[in-house]
Scaffold this motif. Sequence first.
Motif, PDB file in Angstrom:
ATOM      1  N   GLY A  58       0.827  -1.201   0.000  1.00  0.00           N
ATOM      2  CA  GLY A  58       0.000   0.000   0.000  1.00  0.00           C
ATOM      3  C   GLY A  58       0.861   1.250   0.000  1.00  0.00           C
ATOM      4  N   SER A  59       0.283   2.348   0.431  1.00  0.00           N
ATOM      5  CA  SER A  59       0.914   3.678   0.351  1.00  0.00           C
ATOM      6  C   SER A  59       1.952   3.840   1.446  1.00  0.00           C
ATOM      7  CB  SER A  59      -0.148   4.763   0.460  1.00  0.00           C
ATOM      8  OG  SER A  59      -0.918   4.568   1.647  1.00  0.00           O
ATOM      9  N   ALA A  60       3.109   3.238   1.250  1.00  0.00           N
ATOM     10  CA  ALA A  60       4.121   3.159   2.302  1.00  0.00           C
ATOM     11  C   ALA A  60       4.823   4.484   2.542  1.00  0.00           C
ATOM     12  CB  ALA A  60       5.150   2.095   1.940  1.00  0.00           C
ATOM     13  N   ARG A  61       5.219   4.685   3.779  1.00  0.00           N
ATOM     14  CA  ARG A  61       6.053   5.824   4.170  1.00  0.00           C
ATOM     15  C   ARG A  61       7.371   5.278   4.743  1.00  0.00           C
ATOM     16  NH1 ARG A  61       5.253  10.589   2.082  1.00  0.00           N
ATOM     17  NH2 ARG A  61       5.633  11.767   4.007  1.00  0.00           N
ATOM     18  N   HIS A  62       7.591   5.362   6.042  1.00  0.00           N
ATOM     19  CA  HIS A  62       8.841   4.839   6.607  1.00  0.00           C
ATOM     20  C   HIS A  62       8.682   3.383   7.029  1.00  0.00           C
ATOM     21  CE1 HIS A  62      10.867   8.991   7.485  1.00  0.00           C
ATOM     22  NE2 HIS A  62      10.781   8.704   6.203  1.00  0.00           N
ATOM     23  N   LEU A  75       1.858   3.583   6.802  1.00  0.00           N
ATOM     24  CA  LEU A  75       1.067   3.840   5.601  1.00  0.00           C
ATOM     25  C   LEU A  75       0.476   5.244   5.665  1.00  0.00           C
ATOM     26  CD1 LEU A  75      -0.914   0.474   5.328  1.00  0.00           C
ATOM     27  CD2 LEU A  75       1.273   1.063   4.256  1.00  0.00           C
ATOM     28  N   SER A  76       0.432   5.918   4.512  1.00  0.00           N
ATOM     29  CA  SER A  76      -0.175   7.250   4.458  1.00  0.00           C
ATOM     30  C   SER A  76      -1.669   7.192   4.189  1.00  0.00           C
ATOM     31  CB  SER A  76       0.508   8.106   3.393  1.00  0.00           C
ATOM     32  OG  SER A  76       0.371   7.523   2.107  1.00  0.00           O
ATOM     33  N   SER A  77      -2.136   6.100   3.625  1.00  0.00           N
ATOM     34  CA  SER A  77      -3.568   5.859   3.437  1.00  0.00           C
ATOM     35  C   SER A  77      -3.900   4.513   4.054  1.00  0.00           C
ATOM     36  CB  SER A  77      -3.937   5.849   1.950  1.00  0.00           C
ATOM     37  OG  SER A  77      -3.660   7.094   1.353  1.00  0.00           O
ATOM     38  N   ASP A  78      -5.048   4.416   4.696  1.00  0.00           N
ATOM     39  CA  ASP A  78      -5.340   3.196   5.450  1.00  0.00           C
ATOM     40  C   ASP A  78      -5.624   2.006   4.535  1.00  0.00           C
ATOM     41  OD1 ASP A  78      -8.513   2.536   5.447  1.00  0.00           O
ATOM     42  OD2 ASP A  78      -8.203   4.695   5.276  1.00  0.00           O
ATOM     43  N   ASP A  97       6.046 -14.024   3.523  1.00  0.00           N
ATOM     44  CA  ASP A  97       4.931 -14.916   3.229  1.00  0.00           C
ATOM     45  C   ASP A  97       3.798 -14.745   4.224  1.00  0.00           C
ATOM     46  OD1 ASP A  97       6.179 -16.294   5.419  1.00  0.00           O
ATOM     47  OD2 ASP A  97       7.386 -17.387   3.954  1.00  0.00           O
ATOM     48  N   SER A  98       3.917 -13.731   5.093  1.00  0.00           N
ATOM     49  CA  SER A  98       2.838 -13.410   6.024  1.00  0.00           C
ATOM     50  C   SER A  98       2.749 -11.893   6.148  1.00  0.00           C
ATOM     51  CB  SER A  98       3.108 -14.039   7.396  1.00  0.00           C
ATOM     52  OG  SER A  98       2.104 -13.673   8.326  1.00  0.00           O
ATOM     53  N   THR A  99       1.571 -11.346   5.875  1.00  0.00           N
ATOM     54  CA  THR A  99       1.354  -9.904   5.968  1.00  0.00           C
ATOM     55  C   THR A  99       0.072  -9.636   6.743  1.00  0.00           C
ATOM     56  OG1 THR A  99       2.435  -9.522   3.833  1.00  0.00           O
ATOM     57  CG2 THR A  99       1.063  -7.747   4.680  1.00  0.00           C
ATOM     58  N   ALA A 100       0.161  -8.731   7.700  1.00  0.00           N
ATOM     59  CA  ALA A 100      -1.003  -8.357   8.503  1.00  0.00           C
ATOM     60  C   ALA A 100      -1.033  -6.843   8.642  1.00  0.00           C
ATOM     61  CB  ALA A 100      -0.938  -9.013   9.881  1.00  0.00           C
ATOM     62  N   TYR A 101      -2.218  -6.315   8.931  1.00  0.00           N
ATOM     63  CA  TYR A 101      -2.390  -4.870   9.085  1.00  0.00           C
ATOM     64  C   TYR A 101      -3.013  -4.587  10.447  1.00  0.00           C
ATOM     65  CZ  TYR A 101      -1.504  -4.557   4.061  1.00  0.00           C
ATOM     66  OH  TYR A 101      -0.938  -4.643   2.818  1.00  0.00           O
ATOM     67  N   PHE A 102      -2.621  -3.454  11.038  1.00  0.00           N
ATOM     68  CA  PHE A 102      -3.183  -3.071  12.331  1.00  0.00           C
ATOM     69  C   PHE A 102      -3.026  -1.569  12.511  1.00  0.00           C
ATOM     70  CE2 PHE A 102       1.317  -3.695  13.120  1.00  0.00           C
ATOM     71  CZ  PHE A 102       1.649  -2.750  14.067  1.00  0.00           C
ATOM     72  N   GLY A 103      -3.616  -1.050  13.579  1.00  0.00           N
ATOM     73  CA  GLY A 103      -3.446   0.358  13.948  1.00  0.00           C
ATOM     74  C   GLY A 103      -4.492   1.259  13.337  1.00  0.00           C
ATOM     75  N   GLU A 104      -5.037   2.126  14.158  1.00  0.00           N
ATOM     76  CA  GLU A 104      -6.107   3.010  13.691  1.00  0.00           C
ATOM     77  C   GLU A 104      -5.606   4.282  13.040  1.00  0.00           C
ATOM     78  OE1 GLU A 104      -8.115   5.194  17.060  1.00  0.00           O
ATOM     79  OE2 GLU A 104      -6.960   3.745  18.239  1.00  0.00           O
ATOM     80  N   TYR A 105      -4.290   4.551  13.110  1.00  0.00           N
ATOM     81  CA  TYR A 105      -3.739   5.789  12.574  1.00  0.00           C
ATOM     82  C   TYR A 105      -2.933   5.522  11.311  1.00  0.00           C
ATOM     83  CZ  TYR A 105      -4.525   7.084  17.483  1.00  0.00           C
ATOM     84  OH  TYR A 105      -5.077   7.287  18.719  1.00  0.00           O
ATOM     85  N   THR A 106      -2.866   6.521  10.429  1.00  0.00           N
ATOM     86  CA  THR A 106      -1.919   6.542   9.319  1.00  0.00           C
ATOM     87  C   THR A 106      -0.869   7.607   9.621  1.00  0.00           C
ATOM     88  OG1 THR A 106      -3.291   8.127   8.100  1.00  0.00           O
ATOM     89  CG2 THR A 106      -3.627   5.790   7.625  1.00  0.00           C
ATOM     90  N   GLY A 107       0.276   7.514   8.976  1.00  0.00           N
ATOM     91  CA  GLY A 107       1.322   8.491   9.256  1.00  0.00           C
ATOM     92  C   GLY A 107       2.611   8.141   8.552  1.00  0.00           C
TER      93      GLY A 107
END
Length: 432
Positions: A58-62, A75-78, A97-107
């Motif tokens: 996705g829209s990666a930052r650091h 991520l800059s966009s959720d 081979d494993s990717t997960a997403y978490f966190g309510e904030y973008t930044g």
Amino acid sequence: MLRKSTFPLLLFSLTLLVACSSENQSSSDFENIQFADDNGGITLPAGFQAVVVTEGVGSARHITVDDDGDIYVALSSDHDGNGIAALRDTNGDGVADSTAYFGEYTGTGIALYNGYLYFAPDTAVVRYSMEGVDLVPTAEPEMVVTGFPDQGSHAAKPITFDGNGNMYVNIGAPSNACQEEGRTPGSPGMDPCPFLELQGSAWRFDANATGQTLQEDGYKYATGYRNAVALEWNSAADNLYIVQHGRDQLNTLWPDYFDAEDNAVLPAEEFFKVDDGDNFGWPYTYYDQSRGEKMMNPEYGGDGETPYTGDEYENPIMAFPGHWAPNDLIFYTGDQYPSRFSGGALIAFHGSWNRAPLPQEGYRVSFVPMDGANPATDSYETFADGFSGTDSLSSPGNAEYRPMGLSQGTDGSVYIVDSKQGKIWRVFYTGE
């Protein structure tokens, strides 16, 4: 994850056993690594190869990597309401081979420190406890710092930590050159520039405390730069460093003094060694790398020929061409790369948008050899290139990739993340 092995070398003159340098790395060390045939679409120096960790998160930052090789990407966009991607390579081939997403904030800012994952939305810094965490933290985030200005431009909050329990946060100036009427031809600059009260500055906080606010707990460490998405503590030099984004639109705002060719290369993107109390001169000055001196900005009486003659503002330790957009900085501390990389700076240049009618430039990772606290030479080199996918780019929207974030693994490999798709490369030195 793969660990770098060392091999004994007999020094006949001294009959001592020492660890072999990475120049003599054995190919057997990489037998499980799934290198991309074309390095995933980028070019690297001879002897380096890349693994494509993922085609995109996705829209990666650091980006940051833990001691076990797990990767965390801001991520800059959720992504389905989440602002952080977590990746794991379970079989040691370098590919996630494993990717997960978490966190309510973008930044933008993200870093692992003292058992926590720190993350910086545009107006705060939060942290997630990593104690007992497998891959994704389950505890609610704690507020570390709040009270940052809510601004429409240059809002990113990169973060870094020193070895003394301090955290540093960039607050960019929401302005091009602090004009009375922003980005308006001929409009003079405000003097003093009111943004510098809080913005255009690096702030220091207690890295281990929660519930802090900018106004009550922040310490303005340095000021006078426009924006610094590339911000890093150099442990070898025990110093803070930034690479700032220079101003835009010299020719369109001041056509009597500057033409399109001037604007395409000016002003420099400046690499600063940052000491407590430093002032770097924005918005009153800019740096002309061809002349090797600070110049007065036209909003403050400059005409492209008038140098700054005072001694209040610090000069850069190196200057890069205008508008390359430095968006991350790391200092190499590993031994997986050849010894000349030790202590050197890697800078991710996101790429320009405003060099027209000339082609856009940047879109690369550059390397600056360092000798202690300062560059070892007056030049830099390209480390990773080809991200734009073309030799002549008219618009950043046409770039295939844009390098955004950098991180070093504990084994000494370097990770590069792209902002358009969130593609991640992991670069090794193999000698082949």
